[in-house]
Structure formats: C-alpha cells, structure tokens
Design a protein around this motif. Structure first.
Motif, PDB file in Angstrom:
ATOM      1  N   MET A 144       1.030  -1.341   0.007  1.00  0.00           N
ATOM      2  CA  MET A 144       0.104   0.026   0.059  1.00  0.00           C
ATOM      3  C   MET A 144       0.729   1.279   0.141  1.00  0.00           C
ATOM      4  N   ARG A 145       1.888   1.317   0.796  1.00  0.00           N
ATOM      5  CA  ARG A 145       2.860   2.428   0.896  1.00  0.00           C
ATOM      6  C   ARG A 145       3.401   2.368  -0.493  1.00  0.00           C
ATOM      7  N   ARG A 146       3.917   1.482  -1.106  1.00  0.00           N
ATOM      8  CA  ARG A 146       4.508   1.708  -2.367  1.00  0.00           C
ATOM      9  C   ARG A 146       3.382   2.148  -3.508  1.00  0.00           C
ATOM     10  N   ARG A 147       2.279   1.843  -3.473  1.00  0.00           N
ATOM     11  CA  ARG A 147       1.205   2.402  -4.236  1.00  0.00           C
ATOM     12  C   ARG A 147       0.873   3.790  -4.032  1.00  0.00           C
ATOM     13  N   LEU A 148       1.042   4.243  -2.684  1.00  0.00           N
ATOM     14  CA  LEU A 148       0.667   5.689  -2.389  1.00  0.00           C
ATOM     15  C   LEU A 148       2.007   6.373  -2.910  1.00  0.00           C
ATOM     16  N   ASP A 149       3.134   5.904  -2.869  1.00  0.00           N
ATOM     17  CA  ASP A 149       4.561   6.639  -3.108  1.00  0.00           C
ATOM     18  C   ASP A 149       4.290   6.726  -4.645  1.00  0.00           C
ATOM     19  N   ILE A 150       3.972   5.767  -5.696  1.00  0.00           N
ATOM     20  CA  ILE A 150       3.731   6.056  -6.648  1.00  0.00           C
ATOM     21  C   ILE A 150       2.558   7.047  -7.080  1.00  0.00           C
TER      22      ILE A 150
END
Ligand SMILES: Nc1ncnc2c1ncn2[C@@H]1O[C@H](COP(=O)(O)OP(=O)(O)O)[C@@H](O)[C@H]1O
Ligand SMILES: [Mg+2]
Lengths: 284, 257
Positions: A144-150
């Motif tokens: 989730m954090r990576r998706r938010l980051d992207i």
C-alpha cells in the motif's frame, strides 16, 4: 511498439562517471530513452542504479559526463529538469504521520494544482487506496505504501518518471499492481525509467533494457535484441515449467486475497479494503 | 519566485506542524524538564542560594526564570533536529528536492515549525512560573522585547539544529548537539551570580552567550532599563544565527555533491 521518432530522446546520458572516494560506481555510462517508452536499467545490488537515478533526478552531481532530461542538462538546468520529472525513490518516501490522502494533497499543493483534494481522491481510487485514505500512512502495508508513493509521483502529470526498484520487497500481487500502474503510465504517454534487479520485471515491462554491471552498460536493446545474444538452443523444456510465482498466484488467486504486508508493514496484516475493491470503505 | 517560495514554505510548514500537533508529547516533554528544574531549584536549592543584592527584591523564581526559558529552547530544538533527520532519512527530502519547489522551502518549514513549537513550550513554562509566584514589573513593551529576544535565540539555535539534523548519521547524533546547550545556562548567571564562581569558571560564565541573554531578559522582567549586556546578547544571537544559517545552507548543498 510505435514510438514516434521524437526529435530528441526524453533522456540522454553520455559518458557518465561517479565515484564515492576510491569506489568508482559509474564508469562511463551512456544510454538514451525514447519519449513515451519504458526503459529498464537492470543490475544487481550495488551496480549503481540508484546512483544513476539520483544524478538524473538532480539529487546528485556526476563527476563527469553529461545527462539531459527532457532536453535540459541536469547539471546546468536542474530547475527545468525538476519541472519535467518525478522520482519514486528506492524506499517509499511517504510521510507516515500524515494520512494517505494528506500525502497526496501535500504533493498536489506543492505542484500548485488547482484542486488538490479532488486530485487526491482520484488517485486514491485509482490505486485502490480509497478505503485507507483517512489512515496514517505508517499503518500501511509495504504494498500500500508503495502504491501511495507511486500515486504521489504521478501528481501533476510529469512527462518523465523515475522508479527506483519499485517492486523490491513487495509480494507478487502488489508487484503486479505496480506493473499495471507502470504500463498505464506509459500508455498515457509518460516516459518511464525504472531500475530493477529482477529479470522478469524488465522482461514484462520494458521496451528497452540496459544491463548495468560494474559501472558500465554491458548491453542495451529490446528483449529480442538481448535474446539474440544467447544461442537459441537452450530454451526448450524449461519453459513449460510453471514458475513458483505462477503456482503461488494460481493457489492464492490474483484478486481475491488480502494483501500480505511483506516488508515493514508496521505489524498489520493486509489492507482488507483493497481486496473487495470498492465494496468495503471501512475506516479503522 | 517570491510568492512561490512563500506558498511552498506555507504548505510545507503546515505539513511539519502536523508532526508537532499529532505528537503533542514533544511539546510537553520540552516543557517538563525545565519545569522540573524550576521546581528543584526553587523548592530544594533555592533557600540556600544567595542571589546577592541584584535580586534582593524578587523571589528566586524571578531570578531564575530567564535561564529556565533558555533551557526550554535548548531542549525544544533537539526535536527540530530529530524531525529534520527523519525527513532526510525517510527520503521525503529527496522527494521535495526532486520537485520544482522553491529551494530551501523545506528547511524554512522546519525552522518555522520549530519556532511555533518552542514558543508554545515557553508559554507553558511561563505559565507554571506564574503559578509558582513569578512576579514582574514588565509592561507590554518589555514583554514584547522579551519575546523578541527569545524568538531570536530560538531562531539561532534552530539553525544550529538544522545543521545537526542534516549532517547526523544516527538519531542520537541528531539530538546530541543540544546537551551542551542545555548545560550552558548552569555555567552562567542563570542560577547563581557569576561573582560567586572561581576565577576561570567565572571568566567563562561572564563571556559566554547565555549570561548576556539571561541578564537582558532579567532586566526586562524587572522593568530595569536595558544596558550593555543587551547589545552583547543581540550580537551573540545574530552572530550564531548568521553563522549557523550559512553552515546549514552549505550542508544542504553538499548533500548533492
Ligand atoms: N553516499 C555513498 N557513499 C559511499 N558509497 C556509496 C554511497 N551511495 C552508494 N554507495 C556505493 O555505491 C555502490 C552503488 O550503489 P547504488 O547506486 O545504490 O547501487 P544499486 O542502486 O544498483 O544497488 C554501492 O557499492 C554502494 O555501497
Ligand atoms: Mg539502489
């Protein structure tokens, strides 16, 4: 692949060198990335991928050589380069104390967009985070954090996006989701330069692949080009074996299961809100 | 350009202020130690301390409050360094630095947040001092002048904290710079008159920045006219501010060397 022969490439790197003290990390690196294409910089750990990305995104100065992004030299016109790009660093750069939505609104404000709130909501939905938008980002799983980051990197539609190992540390499902976002970006005309350690990732996504090894680009070309470098006879029956990943995905199902926080997921198991799509909106 | 700088700084300040308001314990912690020192000195040591004719009229709280306020700021800025360090380590600064936002907005956001957090802690400490019987003949203008000196002092130490936060490699390293700052008031005119100290210590105490700042604030609280120590105090604050700011900018730029 119909990439228009654009006047100048989105990224042009020539004779790039960078050393940390005695350690020569980049020793004459050169490549070009066509506009609207996905380019993978493939290399093992310590190959110098992050160093190259940091130079291209104006965070680090090269010792010598030139690099231009969107036609602007990174050393002499860093301001114009920053207007053209967006960086998703190797480690998700989200603010854990802010909620997911606040993170997006922050970036939208910094990009001086007119309606930061709406931009944030759209991206939350697009990245299947709408159920988690009101939660602190520190409670997110790695995926989730990576998706938010992207998602944060897409705000303001930068024409060139750098993704430094975007799927390292993610479970297979989260990885596939990231892949989809990358492909979607490219379909929208964005140039993507991504780094990866996974051959399969480069294979899956990239129009062109460059292998970075010991500070130099060993080979560069399309997947077909690279395949031709090896004798063709060896491929045969290994091919039919399902990979472990195939098995995993077949058993677990691609969509029906909660995401498992693989890395630093702050001790929580999964964003259940993603799994059921738009059905569950429960905030915790 | 300027409007852009102001807008970006405002946005980023809003963001780092959330870090403070969402962990208000940092403000409390900042205030607790100075308050504890105040209680200790007033109710335990205070009776035995002879502050000389200078403070003969007032109580010991009146005498020591200026020093305690400086300790409060020295405690507070360690959180500034900590917040900055976390941003650098977490990659958020890389994100900001690769975006087309005004240069140094990210630093100024932390500086303004530091100022707001420290002023809040200072108000808390003054509040407790008032409860303990602190009395002052200071008028509105005097209070304003005290606030001005404390703002200047906070800004100066904040930029020192910025240098620490940017260059530290560990969390501990980011806040360790504040220990000597917390300690300095004890070797100054903050708690006992410097005339009571032995030669070399006395020389140090009388020539280090805290003494002139303490004397200035004490004079303002007492409603006395300001004297030479005020100019010394201002010179120290401005000097540290300018120097630390320059160092911070160099450190910030060198990160991309
Ligand atoms: N700031 C630095 N100081 C010294 N050495 C560094 C620094 N950053 C990276 N390195 C070294 O440079 C090499 C390449 O690092 P990096 O670009 O991060 O590789 P990759 O991203 O391909 O894993 C590694 O050996 C790493 O240890
Ligand atoms: Mg790397």
């Amino acid at each position: 692949m119909s990439i228009a022969p654009a006047a100048d490439p989105a990224i042009r790197v020539q004779g790039l060198r960078k050393a940390y003290g005695e350690l020569g990390v980049l020793r004459g690196v050169g490549f070009e990335v066509a506009r609207g294409s996905i380019f993978a910089l493939l290399g093992s750990n310590g190959a110098g991928k992050t160093t190259a990305v940091r130079i291209l995104s104006t965070l680090l100065r090269a010792d010598s050589g030139t690099a231009s992004v969107n036609g602007f030299d990174v050393a002499t016109r860093p301001g114009r380069v920053r207007e053209s790009i967006s960086l998703t660093g190797q480690f998700a750069a989200v603010d854990g104390i802010l909620t997911g939505r606040e993170n997006l609104v922050l970036v939208a404000r910094l990009r001086h967009l007119r309606n930061p709130g709406r931009v944030a909501d759209e991206l939350l939905a697009r990245f299947s985070l709408d159920g988690a938008g009101g939660r602190k980002a520190s409670t997110y799983s790695g995926g989730m954090r990576r998706r938010l980051d992207i998602a944060m990197s897409l705000i303001g539609n930068p024409s060139i996006v750098f993704l430094d190992e975007p799927t390292t540390g993610l479970d297979p499902q989260a990885r596939i989701e990231v892949w989809r976002s990358v492909q979607e970006m490219a379909r929208g005309g964005t140039t993507v330069l991504l780094t990866t350690q996974h051959l399969q990732e480069a294979e899956e996504l990239a129009d062109r692949i460059a292998i970075l090894h010991r500070g130099r680009i060993l080979v560069e070309g399309t997947l077909e080009d690279l395949r031709r470098l090896l004798p063709p006879a060896r491929v045969e029956h290994v091919e039919k074996q399902p990979s472990l990943e195939d098995v995993f995905l077949a058993l677990v199902g691609e969509d029906g299961v909660d995401e498992v926080g693989v890395d630093d997921g702050a001790g929580e198991v999964g964003g259940g809100e993603r799994a059921a799509g738009s059905g569950t909106r429960g905030r915790r | 350009m300027v409007t852009r700088f102001l807008a970006d700084t405002a946005t980023l300040t809003g963001r780092s202020m959330k870090h403070v308001t969402r962990s208000p314990d940092t403000i409390i912690t900042t205030a607790v130690m100075p308050i504890a020192i105040m209680l200790l000195f007033v109710y335990v040591f205070g009776g035995a301390i002879d502050t000389g004719p200078e403070a003969a009229s007032g109580s010991y709280v009146d005498y020591m409050l200026p020093g305690v306020l400086l300790i409060t700021v020295a405690m507070g800025v360690s959180y500034t360094a900590f917040r900055l360090f976390t941003d650098v380590q977490g990659g958020i600064f890389d994100r900001f630095d690769s975006m087309p936002i005004a240069r140094s907005s990210a630093l100024w956001a932390h500086v303004l947040t530091s100022l707001a957090a420290n002023l809040t802690s200072l108000v808390l400490v003054v509040g407790v001092a008032l409860l303990m019987g602190f009395q002052t003949g200071a008028g509105g203008l005097d209070w304003l002048a005290v606030a001005g000196v404390l703002v200047l002092f906070t800004l100066a130490l904040t930029w020192v904290a910025v240098v620490a936060g940017l260059s530290a490699r560990t969390v501990e390293g980011a806040s360790v710079f504040s220990y000597p700052l917390i300690f300095l008031p004890f070797v100054s005119s903050a708690f006992v008159p410097t005339t009571s100290m032995p030669g070399p210590v006395r020389w140090f105490a009388e020539n280090q920045p805290v003494t002139s700042i303490v004397d200035t604030v004490r004079a303002l609280f007492a409603g006395r006219p300001v004297d030479g120590s005020t100019w010394t105090a201002l010179a120290w604050c401005v000097g540290i501010l300018v120097l630390a700011h320059a160092f911070a900018m160099v450190t910030y730029r060198r990160k991309s060397a």
